[in-house]
Structures are given as structure tokens and as C-alpha cells.
Design a protein around this motif. Structure first.
Motif, PDB file in Angstrom:
ATOM      1  N   GLN A  12     -20.143 107.260  38.399  1.00 45.13           N
ATOM      2  CA  GLN A  12     -20.689 108.555  38.025  1.00 45.13           C
ATOM      3  C   GLN A  12     -22.011 108.768  38.770  1.00 45.13           C
ATOM      4  O   GLN A  12     -22.526 107.848  39.412  1.00 45.13           O
ATOM      5  CB  GLN A  12     -20.946 108.635  36.510  1.00 45.13           C
ATOM      6  CG  GLN A  12     -19.692 108.830  35.667  1.00 45.13           C
ATOM      7  CD  GLN A  12     -18.977 107.519  35.370  1.00 45.13           C
ATOM      8  OE1 GLN A  12     -19.580 106.456  35.405  1.00 45.13           O
ATOM      9  NE2 GLN A  12     -17.688 107.592  35.090  1.00 45.13           N
ATOM     10  N   SER A  13     -22.580 109.959  38.654  1.00 47.21           N
ATOM     11  CA  SER A  13     -23.867 110.230  39.304  1.00 47.21           C
ATOM     12  C   SER A  13     -25.001 110.347  38.292  1.00 47.21           C
ATOM     13  O   SER A  13     -26.123 110.682  38.676  1.00 47.21           O
ATOM     14  CB  SER A  13     -23.781 111.510  40.150  1.00 47.21           C
ATOM     15  OG  SER A  13     -23.358 112.605  39.361  1.00 47.21           O
ATOM     16  N   SER A  56     -15.388 102.462  37.843  1.00 49.00           N
ATOM     17  CA  SER A  56     -15.628 103.900  37.780  1.00 49.00           C
ATOM     18  C   SER A  56     -17.052 104.185  38.245  1.00 49.00           C
ATOM     19  O   SER A  56     -17.950 103.359  38.084  1.00 49.00           O
ATOM     20  CB  SER A  56     -15.414 104.431  36.362  1.00 49.00           C
ATOM     21  OG  SER A  56     -16.292 103.803  35.447  1.00 49.00           O
ATOM     22  N   LEU A 104     -18.055 113.164  43.291  1.00 49.57           N
ATOM     23  CA  LEU A 104     -18.823 112.970  42.059  1.00 49.57           C
ATOM     24  C   LEU A 104     -19.646 114.213  41.810  1.00 49.57           C
ATOM     25  O   LEU A 104     -20.535 114.560  42.610  1.00 49.57           O
ATOM     26  CB  LEU A 104     -19.757 111.764  42.179  1.00 49.57           C
ATOM     27  CG  LEU A 104     -19.144 110.404  42.502  1.00 49.57           C
ATOM     28  CD1 LEU A 104     -20.248 109.348  42.572  1.00 49.57           C
ATOM     29  CD2 LEU A 104     -18.114 110.014  41.458  1.00 49.57           C
ATOM     30  N   PRO A 143     -11.538 114.095  39.565  1.00 44.68           N
ATOM     31  CA  PRO A 143     -12.137 114.197  38.234  1.00 44.68           C
ATOM     32  C   PRO A 143     -11.104 114.558  37.170  1.00 44.68           C
ATOM     33  O   PRO A 143     -10.191 115.359  37.420  1.00 44.68           O
ATOM     34  CB  PRO A 143     -13.180 115.312  38.414  1.00 44.68           C
ATOM     35  CG  PRO A 143     -13.533 115.271  39.856  1.00 44.68           C
ATOM     36  CD  PRO A 143     -12.265 114.887  40.573  1.00 44.68           C
ATOM     37  N   GLY A 203     -16.229 110.969  36.255  1.00 43.26           N
ATOM     38  CA  GLY A 203     -16.491 110.409  37.570  1.00 43.26           C
ATOM     39  C   GLY A 203     -15.235 110.056  38.325  1.00 43.26           C
ATOM     40  O   GLY A 203     -14.139 110.565  38.040  1.00 43.26           O
TER      41      GLY A 203
END
Length: 656
Positions: free
Chosen positions: A577-578, A575, A418, A399, A459
Motif C-alpha cells: 500500500q502507499s 501486499s 497503488l 485494486p 493495494g
């Protein structure tokens, strides 16, 4: 020799060889130009009753041409039908232009009648809104047949309008009503659940409340004519407030609480054009789509289905969000005129019956704006000659720092974490896309729309070295990630981007997948070269399976289609992300599990990868224009003119 110069040389050689034996010199052959107005003005009859087979009468506004003497033209004319859920009164106002597309009065002044109808339970029309239910679909076909049978109609009908109005066209055309000759749907949806309601399995918390609110709000606009009795208007208002608004709230609330509408199933299948309508559409169809549209996924699928069945279908795919594509903003940049001019040409040929021998050669079947090169491309089809291009995720991304790689060589083992950061997605093009372009109106110079690098800090990032040659893309993308989660669940929000030499990250497209809904239906997934490029998940309650905490499993993430190029010297980036805020929100029963820490695993034992749809041939718009200019400078008497037209059509599709 690169492919584009080779195609150009071959194309010009063919033209030169043909012209050397084909055409004596004479006057220039003119191209298509919009014809002038036939009538100076229009007259509107508001709140005309359109009876349906179940006894309910929908309300319509009928716009007819007025001649130079101020008299309404009585000669039967072809009709254009628009069915809306946003109030015909609103669409007829200056503020409704963005919602309604091109100004219909321009067609009326050229010899058409425009009929705009409020869908059942919306606008001024009575009864309860079905949100594209079976009865509303039947209404669409009955409206067309009613319009074809009116004394001011010559029996020939077309349909127009964006979004809801575009979907209504498909539902009407799928029933093959008497009199329907052609449709022009802008930004229509294909599969309701996957396209927009719950992309990847989480709920669309940006567009859906906004849309439901718009339909219910415009349903309170009073009839415009004054001919509807006050007691009828009062009953309509009572119905809206007692049934329409609560019904929308129940639909939304049921999904939030994890009820039936939180998953795919009969409710959405009934309302999906790809299942219920497109397989039986036969009339000529012109589609308009946007790279950043809310129906980015569905519109190309509609084109593909119609094209494979041999329907006369064309599509223009531009760099637009939902409002831009609905209004036709910038459509003229594709080279075919404004939205109104393009509709005039389509309807003049297919509805009015005017000959247009160069329509197909002037407008190839599929035209798209290529992100990255900023050029318009023309092809004979959509998914026709693509190949699968695989890049594997390698190493560890940290990150804020990144560090992960995309490679076609050996891979390194790695684990990338993540964190559940609930602002991920906010500073990205996703926000503008999934608010249908509203944020673009409020913040037209928002840097988050054009540079994704700040969002990517939240992310895991995987990136190629600078490309040694151009990588052209056209179609869907699949990202298969081997993941584990502290809760066994969570969201994977994937962005595919181009990183230019200056470090700007242009988000090309995105995809989403809830881990517990990752069951894959391989039969319905799309493959190229044996690789899945468009995974298909059931998204049913029965298909949900939560992993054990720490359990590693491969999850395919459908990344919505794009048309782009990663030029030589630029980098391809993926990329993850959550979260994707404000676009997606987990239903309440899964909210806590969506706050998990997720790990992406890479390496030989856990082969995470992105599979791209690499575009094949085709001639760009500049090449086609050059060939067309060459042909236009030579006079060709029939039948040579027809042969030249056919040749141009072939050149437009050469290599595509």
C-alpha cells in the motif's frame, strides 16, 4: 524422511544409547522450581536521594524485605535496579503493573532489595529530561554504582524492567559499572530511528505522541513520601511545564516540519543502544521480545550482536504486542515459568550466586513462538543456519481484485497501481502494534488484528499457489520493488502474510520505505547466500533523492523480522500500500509528494522480488520436553548427571 522426524530419531537414539551405559535406576531428578519466600512482607522508603556526579540528585524508592517480627532486614542483600521515565510512584501502584513488568516485591521477599529510580527530568527527579542523552546514560551507570555501595547492599546488582527501563539497562551495562552482574531487558530498542521513530523514513504518528505524552503526564505525579519540600516539588513542576513539555513539543514539531529530527543522524545515533552500549555489554543478559512489539526489529539485533561476541545471552520472542510483552503476559507458555519466576531464576544464579547447573540446558539461547504452527521453537542462536528463499513478483495486481503472483518460476511483465488511499493500514494488525497494544485493550476482539484481507483490498497483492511443503521463516525479509511515481516520491508499505485454506489473511510482519530515501548502504546491509535480507538505508537529508516523475528505480524495503511457518496448503502473500495509518505520517515538506500514484513494475526487465530468511534446523519445545522427561526419569550419580545435562543441552540445539 522429513527433517523433524529425523532429528527426533537421532536425538532419541543418542539418549537411548547413552542411558544404556550411563545410569543405574534410582530416585527421580527434580527440575528447577521457584524457591519459597524468605520474608513475609516488604517496606518501602520513598524519595531516597541518589547523587549524581554533576550535583543533581535523582529520587528513588527503595523496597527492602521485612522479617516475621516486622523488622526491616539489615543483612546486606543483592539489589535489583529499575530506571524509569514513567514515575516510580505510578509503577508502584496497581495501575502501573503493565508498564513495570513483574511485581518486584516477589523478588524482595526472596532476599533482594529493589531500587526504582526516576530518570533525570522525569517522575519526581529534577532537571531536564534528555530522552536517553549522554548525561542520562551516565546517570544509569552511576545509579548502579550507588546501589552497590549502600549499607543494605552486598555489592551485587542486577537490573530489570521493560521498554524504557530495558533500554536504560543496556546503557548502564555498556559502561560496565562496578557491581553490575546481570540484566533482564524486556522489549528494548536497538536503533532508535529505524526501530520506532521513523520506520522507513516517515514519522511514527501513532506511538511517538502517545509516548511523549505519557512521560510528560507522569512527570506531574507528586512525590509519594511527603519528605520532599514543597518548594522543591514546585520547582520540578515549573521545570516540567517550562522546559520538559516544550522540549517534547519542539522535538516532535521539528520532525513534523522536516527538521533535523526528521532524518537519521547524530541525535539518534547518540541514543541508539546498538551503537553506544551493546558493543561493550559483557554481563549476562536475558531479552524478551514480541512479534508485534514496537521494538520488533531492534531486540533480535541486540541478541545477535551479544551472541556473536560470546556474551551469555538468552532471548524469548513471543506473539505479543508492547504492553503484553512488558507485562510478561503469557510468557509462561514458553515453558520457563512466569515472568517473575524467570527473573528469579536468572538473578538467583547470576546476581545472588546460587548454583543452577541446568539453567543452560533447560533454557536454550533463543526461544521463539512460530506463527502459523502456534508452537514454541528452541535454538542455539538467531541468525545461524538460515538460507535465502526468493520469490519473484509476477504479472499485474488490480485494486480490489488482486491477481499478482509470487513465483520461483518464469515471471510475467506487469504494472500494478497503488492509489493514495489514506485509510490503508487502519484495519490491520499494524494499528494495534504501533499503538503499543492500546487498541487491543480497547477492542480485544477486533477482527482487523487477525485478518488482513480487507486492508489488502486497498493495494497490490501478490500470492503463491498453495505451498507443497512447509516454509519455515526466522529473521528479516527484504522486498525489492521496481517502482515509479507520479511525483517521484511516496511510501511503500509492505505486508507479508499467510493465507490459510479458508482465505483468512494472517499478517505476519510489515516493512516501510520512502522512495526518495531509498539510497542503499550495501556494506551495512545483511546478506544470506549473496542475497540482501535486511537492507540498510542512511535516511539522512543528504541521501534523499526524488525520482523524476515516471522514472523506474529499484527500492529495497526492509520488512521487520518474524518467526513463522507457511504450512503446506497455505499461501504466502505480499501486499503493498502507499499508506500505513495511523502508524506513519509524512513530514510536511514531503506531504504532497507522498500523495502520488505509485506503480510497481514486474517482469524480466524489472525483477521485483521478496527475499525471505528461511529457518534451518532446531528442535521444537515438545521434542525437548520429551527428552527432558526421559532424562528426569533416570537417576544419574555425578559425574553422570553433568554429562546428562550437557547431552540435553546439545539436543536442544541439535540442527540449530
Amino acid at each position: 524422511m522429513s527433517s523433524r522426524p529425523a532429528r527426533l530419531i537421532i536425538a532419541l537414539a543418542l539418549v537411548a544409547g547413552f542411558l544404556s551405559v550411563a545410569a543405574p535406576a534410582s530416585a527421580e531428578t527434580p527440575g528447577w522450581v521457584p524457591r519459597a519466600e524468605d520474608h513475609p512482607s516488604t517496606a518501602t522508603t520513598a524519595d531516597v536521594r541518589v547523587p549524581m556526579s554533576d550535583g543533581v540528585s535523582l529520587l528513588a524508592d527503595v523496597v527492602r524485605p521485612v522479617d516475621a517480627d516486622g523488622q526491616v532486614v539489615t543483612t546486606p542483600l543483592p539489589v535489583i535496579v529499575t530506571i524509569t521515565a514513567y514515575s516510580k510512584t505510578v509503577l508502584g501502584s496497581p495501575s502501573g503493573a503493565t508498564l513495570g513488568g513483574a511485581d518486584p516485591k516477589k523478588l524482595v521477599k526472596r532476599g533482594y532489595v529493589q531500587v526504582t529510580v526516576d530518570a533525570r527530568g522525569t517522575g519526581s527527579s529534577p532537571d531536564v529530561w534528555q530522552v536517553f542523552g549522554e548525561r542520562e546514560q551516565l546517570d544509569a551507570a552511576e545509579v548502579v554504582e550507588w546501589a552497590a555501595a549502600q549499607p543494605w547492599s552486598n555489592g551485587s546488582v542486577g537490573m530489570s524492567g521493560p521498554s524504557y527501563m530495558g533500554i536504560s539497562q543496556l546503557f548502564a551495562a555498556g559502561q560496565q559499572p562496578e557491581g553490575l552482574k546481570a540484566i533482564f531487558p524486556q522489549v528494548p530498542g536497538g536503533e532508535v530511528y529505524r526501530d520506532i521513530v521513523a520506520s522507513g523514513g516517515q514519522l511514527n504518528s501513532a506511538f511517538m505522541p502517545l509516548w511523549l505524552g505519557l512521560v510528560n503526564l507522569t512527570g506531574l505525579v507528586p512525590p509519594s513520601s511527603g519528605t520532599v519540600p514543597p518548594e522543591e516539588t514546585f520547582r520540578t513542576y515549573v521545570s516540567r511545564l517550562s522546559q520538559g513539555v516544550p522540549g517534547s513539543a519542539e522535538l516532535l514539531g521539528g520532525a513534523i516540519l522536516g527538521g533535523e529530527t526528521a532524518h537519521d543522524g547524530p541525535f539518534y545515533e547518540e541514543r541508539s543502544t546498538l551503537l553506544q552500549a551493546v558493543p561493550t555489554v559483557e554481563v549476562p543478559t536475558f531479552l524478551v521480545g514480541g512479534h508485534y512489539d514496537v521494538f520488533q526489529r531492534g531486540t533480535p539485533l541486540i541478541f545477535q550482536e551479544l551472541d556473536q561476541r560470546g556474551v551469555d545471552v538468552k532471548m524469548v520472542l513471543g506473539p505479543w504486542d508492547h504492553l503484553e510483552a512488558s507485562a510478561g503476559r503469557g510468557l509462561e507458555d514458553a515453558g520457563y515459568g512466569t515472568l517473575g519466576e524467570l527473573q528469579l531464576r536468572w538473578f538467583d544464579h547470576h546476581v545472588k550466586g546460587l548454583p543452577d547447573p541446568t539453567l543452560d540446558s533447560d533454557i536454550p539461547d533463543f526461544t521463539y513462538f512460530e506463527l502459523g504452527s502456534q508452537q514454541w521453537k528452541q535454538r542455539d542462536g538467531y541468525l545461524t543456519d538460515q538460507t535465502a528463499e526468493v520469490f519473484r513478483l509476477s504479472g499485474t495486481s488490480t485494486p480490489l481484485l488482486g491477481g499478482g503472483e509470487l513465483t520461483q518460476g518464469p515471471v510475467a511483465d506487469g504494472t500494478s497501481t497503488l492509489l493514495p488511499i489514506p485509510v490503508a493500514g487502519l484495519c490491520s494488525r499494524s494499528t494495534r502494534q504501533w499503538t503499543a497494544g492500546v487498541t487491543g485493550l480497547l477492542l480485544p476482539a477486533n477482527p482487523c488484528d487477525t485478518d488482513n484481507r480487507l486492508n489488502d483490498l486497498t493495494g497490490a497483492v501478490f500470492e503463491t499457489p498453495p505451498m507443497t511443503e512447509d516454509l519455515p521463516l526466522l529473521g528479516p525479509i527484504n522486498t525489492r520493488l521496481h517502482v515509479s511515481s507520479t511525483s517521484g516520491d511516496g511510501l511503500l508499505a509492505v505486508s507479508v502474510s499467510r493465507v490459510d485454506a479458508g482465505g483468512r489473511v494472517e499478517r505476519l510482519t510489515g516493512g516501510w520505505q520512502v522512495i526518495s530515501l531509498g539510497e542503499l548502504d550495501e556494506q551495512r546491509s545483511v546478506r544470506i547466500d549473496g542475497e540482501i535480507v535486511q537492507p540498510w538505508h542512511p535516511f539522512t537529508a543528504e541521501s534523499r533523492r526524488t525520482l523524476e516523475p515516471g522514472e523506474i528505480a529499484p527500492i529495497d524495503v526492509e520488512v521487520f523480522p518474524t518467526g513463522a511457518v507457511i504450512p503446506a496448503g497455505d499461501r504466502l502473500r505480499v501486499s503493498v500500500q502507499s499508506f500505513d495509518v495511523p502508524h506513519l505520517l509524512s513530514p510536511l515538506p514531503q506531504l504532497l509528494s507522498s500523495l502520488a500514484v505509485t506503480t510497481i513494475h514486474t517482469g524480466v526487465q524489472h525483477p521485483s522480488q521478496v527475499t525471505l530468511t528461511r529457518a534451518g534446523g532446531g528442535i521444537d519445545a515438545a521434542t525437548v520436553d520429551a527428552v527432558r522427561d526421559t532424562l528426569a526419569s533416570v537417576d544419574a550419580a555425578p559425574p553422570r548427571a553433568d554429562l546428562l545435562t550437557s547431552l540435553l543441552g546439545a539436543l536442544t540445539r541439535f540442527g540449530g
